[in-house]
Design a protein around this motif. Structure first.
Motif, short mmCIF file in Angstrom:
data_model
loop_
_atom_site.label_atom_id
_atom_site.label_comp_id
_atom_site.label_asym_id
_atom_site.label_seq_id
_atom_site.Cartn_x
_atom_site.Cartn_y
_atom_site.Cartn_z
N LEU A 256 26.32 79.32 26.11
CA LEU A 256 26.33 80.01 27.39
C LEU A 256 27.71 80.01 28.02
O LEU A 256 28.08 80.95 28.73
CB LEU A 256 25.32 79.36 28.34
N GLY A 257 28.48 78.94 27.78
CA GLY A 257 29.84 78.89 28.32
C GLY A 257 30.71 79.99 27.75
O GLY A 257 31.46 80.65 28.49
N HIS A 258 30.61 80.23 26.45
CA HIS A 258 31.38 81.32 25.83
C HIS A 258 30.93 82.68 26.35
O HIS A 258 31.75 83.57 26.62
CB HIS A 258 31.23 81.27 24.30
N LEU A 259 29.61 82.84 26.52
CA LEU A 259 29.09 84.11 27.02
C LEU A 259 29.54 84.35 28.47
O LEU A 259 29.96 85.46 28.83
CB LEU A 259 27.57 84.12 26.94
N ALA A 260 29.43 83.32 29.32
CA ALA A 260 29.83 83.48 30.71
C ALA A 260 31.34 83.71 30.84
O ALA A 260 31.79 84.48 31.69
CB ALA A 260 29.43 82.23 31.51
N ALA A 261 32.13 83.06 29.97
CA ALA A 261 33.58 83.24 30.03
C ALA A 261 33.98 84.67 29.70
O ALA A 261 34.96 85.19 30.24
CB ALA A 261 34.26 82.26 29.06
N SER A 262 33.21 85.34 28.84
CA SER A 262 33.53 86.73 28.52
C SER A 262 33.33 87.65 29.72
O SER A 262 33.89 88.74 29.77
CB SER A 262 32.67 87.21 27.35
#
Length: 302
Positions: A256-262
């Motif tokens: 989720l961190g990678h998705l939110a960072a995008s």
């Protein structure tokens, strides 16, 4: 008081010895309950962690009132005051956007500047942006208000995009129902597992229970070790479930961190607070004790 403590200490030691005599069966039962408890804990973590994000998204639904071309600036201000006065219970603020300001905002966009430069005048109308107060039924209130405002003098069109609010509310409502059904399933698993465990223990200790009754043991004395057995099973399963849920959130938060960072945002799942987890552990322990009492009452009638 000392006698009461001595009796409970004896019952606790008896329960621990019975668990130690069948370690594989005890561990298997605890793991079954723990895995069942892990799912609602993770589900509750997702719902609770999503609440702040959803409040930020849906905090201020808006309606845009496009006014007729012949509406003057004075009429525009009077209409804004009328909205605040008549619908102040649902309206948070009213912002007036003159047609000149709207045109300048569009011209600042390179994609529109060249197209707007060939127009002989300003085709845009004056507009009022109405922000609604946060409430439980935002979509329904927005629909009712849009229907009322569309009949006002000077209002040409009311633009409302409440479908996303309704969908969001439907998703959250469905998720809560699903979590409730999942919790009901966990309750049934705890009852069935503890009931069967205590049943096997009672049948194994059949002769011991019969001798205890012959020498004057009360039903409370006979049942107490089994109640501790059910409660300890529930507590152990709850602690394991909390640990498994915490471990499960690690890869989920990484993804989720990678998705939110995008999207230029930050988002992380968190377990429910300690008081909620403690309350859930106590509830499972009570449920285990209740299942044990039910089982020992049904299976020691001999």
């Amino acid at each position: 008081m000392r006698r009461w403590l001595r009796q409970h200490h004896y019952a606790l030691m008896v329960s621990l010895r019975r668990l130690a005599k069948q370690p594989f069966s005890s561990i298997a039962n605890v793991l079954v309950i723990a895995l069942s408890l892990t799912l609602p804990i993770v589900g509750a973590s997702i719902l609770l962690s999503a609440q702040p994000v959803l409040r930020e998204v849906s905090v201020s639904p808006q309606l845009t009132l496009f006014l007729e071309q012949n509406v003057t600036a004075e009429q525009n201000r009077a209409l804004a005051q009328q909205l605040q006065r008549d619908h102040g219970d649902v309206i948070s603020s009213v912002q007036s956007i003159p047609k000149a300001q709207a045109l300048n905002n569009l011209k600042s966009n390179p994609g529109w500047s060249s197209a707007l430069s060939v127009l002989p005048g300003n085709p845009l109308p004056d507009a009022l942006v109405v922000s609604l107060r946060d409430s439980e039924n935002q979509a329904e209130e927005a629909d009712r208000l849009a229907a009322d405002l569309a009949d006002l003098d000077g209002v040409d069109t009311v633009q409302l995009d409440s479908e996303w609010v309704r969908r969001l509310q439907a998703i959250m409502h469905t998720a809560r129902i699903g979590l409730g059904l999942l919790g009901l399933g966990v309750i049934l698993v705890v009852l069935a597992t503890v009931f069967n465990t205590v049943r096997m223990q009672a049948l194994t200790q059949r002769e011991e229970i019969a001798v205890a009754r012959l020498v004057g043991a009360t039903e409370t004395f006979v049942r107490r070790p089994f109640l501790y057995l059910g409660a300890m099973t529930g507590i152990a399963a709850s602690l394991i479930a909390i640990g498994v849920a915490a471990l499960a959130l690690v890869p989920l938060n990484e993804a989720l961190g990678h998705l939110a960072a995008s999207y230029g945002a930050q988002f992380a799942l968190q377990l429910p607070d300690a008081s909620s987890l403690l309350l859930a552990t106590v509830a499972v322990a009570i449920l285990g004790a209740a299942a044990a009492r039910w089982s020992v009452t049904r299976n020691t009638r001999f």
